[in-house]
Design a protein around this motif. Structure first.
Motif, PDB file in Angstrom:
ATOM      1  N   CYS A  32       0.838  -1.205   0.000  1.00  0.00           N
ATOM      2  CA  CYS A  32       0.000   0.000   0.000  1.00  0.00           C
ATOM      3  C   CYS A  32       0.877   1.259   0.000  1.00  0.00           C
ATOM      4  O   CYS A  32       1.849   1.354   0.755  1.00  0.00           O
ATOM      5  CB  CYS A  32      -0.907   0.013   1.216  1.00  0.00           C
ATOM      6  N   VAL A  33       0.513   2.225  -0.830  1.00  0.00           N
ATOM      7  CA  VAL A  33       1.281   3.473  -0.905  1.00  0.00           C
ATOM      8  C   VAL A  33       1.279   4.237   0.410  1.00  0.00           C
ATOM      9  O   VAL A  33       2.161   5.059   0.641  1.00  0.00           O
ATOM     10  CB  VAL A  33       0.775   4.397  -2.036  1.00  0.00           C
ATOM     11  N   HIS A  34       0.319   3.972   1.276  1.00  0.00           N
ATOM     12  CA  HIS A  34       0.216   4.702   2.534  1.00  0.00           C
ATOM     13  C   HIS A  34       1.040   4.096   3.668  1.00  0.00           C
ATOM     14  O   HIS A  34       1.259   4.747   4.683  1.00  0.00           O
ATOM     15  CB  HIS A  34      -1.244   4.800   2.976  1.00  0.00           C
ATOM     16  N   SER A  35       1.489   2.852   3.524  1.00  0.00           N
ATOM     17  CA  SER A  35       2.254   2.238   4.610  1.00  0.00           C
ATOM     18  C   SER A  35       3.661   2.827   4.648  1.00  0.00           C
ATOM     19  O   SER A  35       4.359   2.883   3.643  1.00  0.00           O
ATOM     20  CB  SER A  35       2.304   0.713   4.463  1.00  0.00           C
ATOM     21  N   GLU A  78      -8.599   7.533   2.271  1.00  0.00           N
ATOM     22  CA  GLU A  78      -8.555   6.932   0.941  1.00  0.00           C
ATOM     23  C   GLU A  78      -8.554   5.409   1.039  1.00  0.00           C
ATOM     24  O   GLU A  78      -9.116   4.722   0.197  1.00  0.00           O
ATOM     25  CB  GLU A  78      -7.301   7.395   0.207  1.00  0.00           C
ATOM     26  N   GLY A  79      -7.904   4.879   2.058  1.00  0.00           N
ATOM     27  CA  GLY A  79      -7.822   3.438   2.220  1.00  0.00           C
ATOM     28  C   GLY A  79      -6.721   2.837   1.384  1.00  0.00           C
ATOM     29  O   GLY A  79      -5.854   3.532   0.859  1.00  0.00           O
ATOM     30  N   TYR A  80      -6.777   1.524   1.260  1.00  0.00           N
ATOM     31  CA  TYR A  80      -5.730   0.787   0.550  1.00  0.00           C
ATOM     32  C   TYR A  80      -5.638   1.240  -0.901  1.00  0.00           C
ATOM     33  O   TYR A  80      -6.609   1.336  -1.624  1.00  0.00           O
ATOM     34  CB  TYR A  80      -6.041  -0.712   0.597  1.00  0.00           C
ATOM     35  N   ARG A  81      -4.385   1.544  -1.302  1.00  0.00           N
ATOM     36  CA  ARG A  81      -4.096   1.849  -2.709  1.00  0.00           C
ATOM     37  C   ARG A  81      -2.782   1.164  -3.046  1.00  0.00           C
ATOM     38  O   ARG A  81      -1.747   1.440  -2.465  1.00  0.00           O
ATOM     39  CB  ARG A  81      -3.982   3.356  -2.934  1.00  0.00           C
ATOM     40  N   SER A  82      -2.834   0.281  -4.000  1.00  0.00           N
ATOM     41  CA  SER A  82      -1.686  -0.553  -4.341  1.00  0.00           C
ATOM     42  C   SER A  82      -0.571   0.263  -4.989  1.00  0.00           C
ATOM     43  O   SER A  82      -0.816   1.084  -5.878  1.00  0.00           O
ATOM     44  CB  SER A  82      -2.115  -1.669  -5.293  1.00  0.00           C
ATOM     45  N   ILE A  83       0.646  -0.017  -4.562  1.00  0.00           N
ATOM     46  CA  ILE A  83       1.830   0.590  -5.174  1.00  0.00           C
ATOM     47  C   ILE A  83       1.969   0.112  -6.610  1.00  0.00           C
ATOM     48  O   ILE A  83       2.538   0.790  -7.457  1.00  0.00           O
ATOM     49  CB  ILE A  83       3.109   0.264  -4.341  1.00  0.00           C
TER      50      ILE A  83
END
Length: 88
Positions: A32-35, A78-83
């Motif tokens: 995830c881009v947010h992690s 936004e929640g999970y967004r895949s890298i």
């Protein structure tokens, strides 16, 4: 981004409370881009999702069964967004 913009998500049974209404597997957090980082055995390890970040370039491995928390920079729900969407 400063530390005030980060959330610490505690891991419970392999999931985190990603959004107020949705849990996600920490498997997803890894991509995830947010992690930002993972708390593994008392030590913060940069997220593998940051491997392509020009600022971080993390190549650390994370042992997901040993993760107690995830540091997340998603403040806009936004929640999970895949890298993978970014690098492909």
């Amino acid at each position: 981004m400063n530390d005030q913009n980060l959330r610490t998500l505690n891991v419970e049974k392999g999931t985190v409370q990603c959004l107020s209404w949705k849990k996600e597997s920490i498997e997803k957090c890894r991509f995830c881009v947010h992690s930002v980082s993972f708390l593994e055995n008392g030590r913060w390890i940069k997220s593998p999702a940051r491997a392509f970040c020009t600022k971080c370039r993390s190549t650390d491995e994370v042992s997901l069964p040993d993760v107690a928390a995830v540091l997340c920079d998603d403040r806009n729900e936004e929640g999970y967004r895949s890298i993978m969407n970014i690098i492909s």
